[in-house]
Enzyme design. Sequence first.
Site, PDB file in Angstrom:
ATOM      1  N   TRP A  36       0.796  -1.221   0.000  1.00 12.56           N
ATOM      2  CA  TRP A  36       0.000   0.000   0.000  1.00 12.56           C
ATOM      3  C   TRP A  36       0.836   1.281   0.000  1.00 12.56           C
ATOM      4  O   TRP A  36       0.283   2.361  -0.156  1.00 12.56           O
ATOM      5  CB  TRP A  36      -0.920   0.028   1.232  1.00 12.56           C
ATOM      6  CG  TRP A  36      -0.304  -0.453   2.506  1.00 12.56           C
ATOM      7  CD1 TRP A  36      -0.490  -1.672   3.084  1.00 12.56           C
ATOM      8  CD2 TRP A  36       0.597   0.251   3.381  1.00 12.56           C
ATOM      9  NE1 TRP A  36       0.245  -1.773   4.259  1.00 12.56           N
ATOM     10  CE2 TRP A  36       0.913  -0.608   4.463  1.00 12.56           C
ATOM     11  CE3 TRP A  36       1.174   1.523   3.352  1.00 12.56           C
ATOM     12  CZ2 TRP A  36       1.768  -0.230   5.500  1.00 12.56           C
ATOM     13  CZ3 TRP A  36       2.029   1.897   4.370  1.00 12.56           C
ATOM     14  CH2 TRP A  36       2.311   1.034   5.426  1.00 12.56           C
TER      15      TRP A  36
ATOM     16  N   LYS B 117      -2.246  -7.511  -8.386  1.00 12.89           N
ATOM     17  CA  LYS B 117      -3.037  -7.518  -7.161  1.00 12.89           C
ATOM     18  C   LYS B 117      -2.506  -6.415  -6.246  1.00 12.89           C
ATOM     19  O   LYS B 117      -1.498  -6.575  -5.564  1.00 12.89           O
ATOM     20  CB  LYS B 117      -2.941  -8.891  -6.493  1.00 12.89           C
ATOM     21  CG  LYS B 117      -3.988  -9.125  -5.382  1.00 12.89           C
ATOM     22  CD  LYS B 117      -3.519  -8.552  -4.082  1.00 12.89           C
ATOM     23  CE  LYS B 117      -4.530  -8.735  -2.974  1.00 12.89           C
ATOM     24  NZ  LYS B 117      -4.199  -7.934  -1.773  1.00 12.89           N
ATOM     25  N   PRO B 118      -3.155  -5.238  -6.248  1.00  9.28           N
ATOM     26  CA  PRO B 118      -2.722  -4.158  -5.345  1.00  9.28           C
ATOM     27  C   PRO B 118      -3.201  -4.424  -3.932  1.00  9.28           C
ATOM     28  O   PRO B 118      -4.048  -5.299  -3.690  1.00  9.28           O
ATOM     29  CB  PRO B 118      -3.411  -2.929  -5.944  1.00  9.28           C
ATOM     30  CG  PRO B 118      -4.682  -3.484  -6.531  1.00  9.28           C
ATOM     31  CD  PRO B 118      -4.333  -4.859  -7.040  1.00  9.28           C
TER      32      PRO B 118
ATOM     33  N   GLY C 208       6.373  -6.858  -0.113  1.00  6.12           N
ATOM     34  CA  GLY C 208       5.579  -6.779   1.107  1.00  6.12           C
ATOM     35  C   GLY C 208       6.376  -7.217   2.315  1.00  6.12           C
ATOM     36  O   GLY C 208       7.608  -7.136   2.342  1.00  6.12           O
ATOM     37  N   SER C 209       5.676  -7.734   3.319  1.00 10.35           N
ATOM     38  CA  SER C 209       6.307  -8.097   4.587  1.00 10.35           C
ATOM     39  C   SER C 209       7.040  -9.422   4.478  1.00 10.35           C
ATOM     40  O   SER C 209       6.767 -10.248   3.600  1.00 10.35           O
ATOM     41  CB  SER C 209       5.236  -8.198   5.678  1.00 10.35           C
ATOM     42  OG  SER C 209       4.397  -9.325   5.445  1.00 10.35           O
TER      43      SER C 209
ATOM     44  N   GLU D   4      10.666  -8.908  -2.563  1.00  9.78           N
ATOM     45  CA  GLU D   4      11.313  -7.729  -1.962  1.00  9.78           C
ATOM     46  C   GLU D   4      10.573  -7.454  -0.673  1.00  9.78           C
ATOM     47  O   GLU D   4       9.418  -7.050  -0.687  1.00  9.78           O
ATOM     48  CB  GLU D   4      11.260  -6.548  -2.940  1.00  9.78           C
ATOM     49  CG  GLU D   4      12.202  -5.410  -2.553  1.00  9.78           C
ATOM     50  CD  GLU D   4      11.544  -4.384  -1.681  1.00  9.78           C
ATOM     51  OE1 GLU D   4      11.677  -4.506  -0.437  1.00  9.78           O
ATOM     52  OE2 GLU D   4      10.902  -3.479  -2.209  1.00  9.78           O
ATOM     53  N   LEU D   5      11.251  -7.670   0.476  1.00 15.77           N
ATOM     54  CA  LEU D   5      10.546  -7.827   1.738  1.00 15.77           C
ATOM     55  C   LEU D   5      10.883  -6.775   2.787  1.00 15.77           C
ATOM     56  O   LEU D   5      10.714  -7.017   3.972  1.00 15.77           O
ATOM     57  CB  LEU D   5      10.810  -9.230   2.298  1.00 15.77           C
ATOM     58  CG  LEU D   5      10.504 -10.379   1.330  1.00 15.77           C
ATOM     59  CD1 LEU D   5      10.835 -11.724   1.965  1.00 15.77           C
ATOM     60  CD2 LEU D   5       9.065 -10.346   0.856  1.00 15.77           C
TER      61      LEU D   5
ATOM     62  N   GLU E 287      11.744  -3.689  11.639  1.00 15.41           N
ATOM     63  CA  GLU E 287      11.325  -2.665  10.681  1.00 15.41           C
ATOM     64  C   GLU E 287      10.187  -1.837  11.267  1.00 15.41           C
ATOM     65  O   GLU E 287       9.140  -2.370  11.652  1.00 15.41           O
ATOM     66  CB  GLU E 287      10.882  -3.311   9.372  1.00 15.41           C
ATOM     67  CG  GLU E 287      10.566  -2.280   8.291  1.00 15.41           C
ATOM     68  CD  GLU E 287      10.236  -2.918   6.951  1.00 15.41           C
ATOM     69  OE1 GLU E 287      10.599  -2.334   5.928  1.00 15.41           O
ATOM     70  OE2 GLU E 287       9.617  -3.996   6.944  1.00 15.41           O
TER      71      GLU E 287
END
Length: 514
Positions: free
Chosen positions: A150, A174-175, A223-224, A245-246, A377
């Site tokens: 987001w 998929k947003p 994302g996470s 990519e986390l 994070e």
Amino acid sequence: MQKDSQSAAARSEQGPAPIVVTCPATGDVVGSVPVTRPAEVDSIAARLRANQPAWQALEVKGRARWVAKWRDWIFDHAGELVGLVQQESGKSWGDANVETMATDVVNYWIEHAAAFLADEKVRPAGPTNIAKRLTICYEPYPLVAVITPWNYPLAMPLSDITPALLAGCAVLSKPSEVTPLAWRTAVLGWKQIGAPDVLEVAIGAGEIGAAVVDVADYVMFTGSVETGRRVAVAAAQRLIPCSLELGGKDAMIVCADADIDRAVDGAVWAGFFNAGQTCVSVERVYVEAPVYDEFVEKLVAKTATLRQGMDADHDYSCDVGAMANAAQLTIVAGHVDDAVAKGARVLIGGKAQDNALFYEPTVLVDVDHDMDCMRVETFGPTLPVMKVYDAREAVQRANDSRYGLSGSVWTRDKSKGMALAKLMNTGSVNINNAILSVFQYPLPMQGWKDSGPGSRAGGPHGIRKYCRTKGIAADRVALKREPFWYPHSSRKGRIQSAASRLLQARDWRRRLGL
């Protein structure tokens, strides 16, 4: 009871309730979107797959023409798109407007796709293969899934999807269900220009994300760490590749010989841009002791000048916007509270507003690695600053992390900057800048450790990753029969052994069989 059952059945037939999107800065409803059902994902995937061969057959030039038209449509509707980004994410207008810079990456892939995807001629290995002609071809995965978070609802999917389309893939995007409006509008733009039906959007929460992974041939996920692990497991079970990519916990190292004013300005921007909700934002700062006090003093003074809010008139009257959702606000507040409870001091900020999802830009000192703000994070507008004895200690502290996405080194000494950058255990490093490497498309944006396997951009790799490689071997001169084909014979065996020794051994005794 029967009436309630009938109502539930009616709701089931109608599908899930639409997602209502509210502005984090005001709480106002800004739109709603229908939720995609898992069964619809299957039909969308089948449709995209059916259309992909014709898209691939257009070749790079034909595909580039459509992508260029789409880029122009985005330019023509930039005000609408940026407005949606701001409303659904709560950014300041300046931060939201930066997302249109993603058209720069579109141009990069348009200009380089043909060269990056061209058949590659490679030299044969060894003298026995000298008569072979070897070619590597790049053929697209039929259907690529691109799942994005987001924090950058327009720029991130545009950056990942453009090379996939130019590679010849169909793309199911998929947003995040938190910020679906801007990207859904961009996909409608693809359709409005009359482009081939090879790009679609599926909207929903985790169930829809899982359904998208289940129909794809390749997954690009941002994302996470926790969700990324689940994506990796699902992809592994289906034996399909994925790029993850986390996120990160990017460290900033400030040397005693740094330009302190520039370093402070860089820390404030890279720490608080998009309210700190950037995977490569500065999340912790290590400053050499001789300049620590000066750096902290100027950092607090600069932070105090920031204007927080959402400039509804689009007049660039605000700098830092809101947190995107309440869950993220809770995480940020928790990290600050944990640090204070363990002995840290808040020099500025440290509070959330009561009536909206704003958290004040915050500077923390007296921090250590027992605190969440230095190890987990945060993804929020906090800058914890730690004094270190020297650059060597700074690197050791920076590398003491489960993450390894990016980082920065600040020094006037170019040689020292390069040496320290090479010592950092991260996929990218910026010298006397921050976040800059993300916009250097020839460089890979790659994570190490828990920041995830895979990368985006990176020159040729950034588009070839959406392709399956095919190796083709051909004879320059076609013999009637190869010397090692059947039938075997002792004479052929002696000749083959002698030829092998002569051509492959590296000393004359073995070449001659002595």
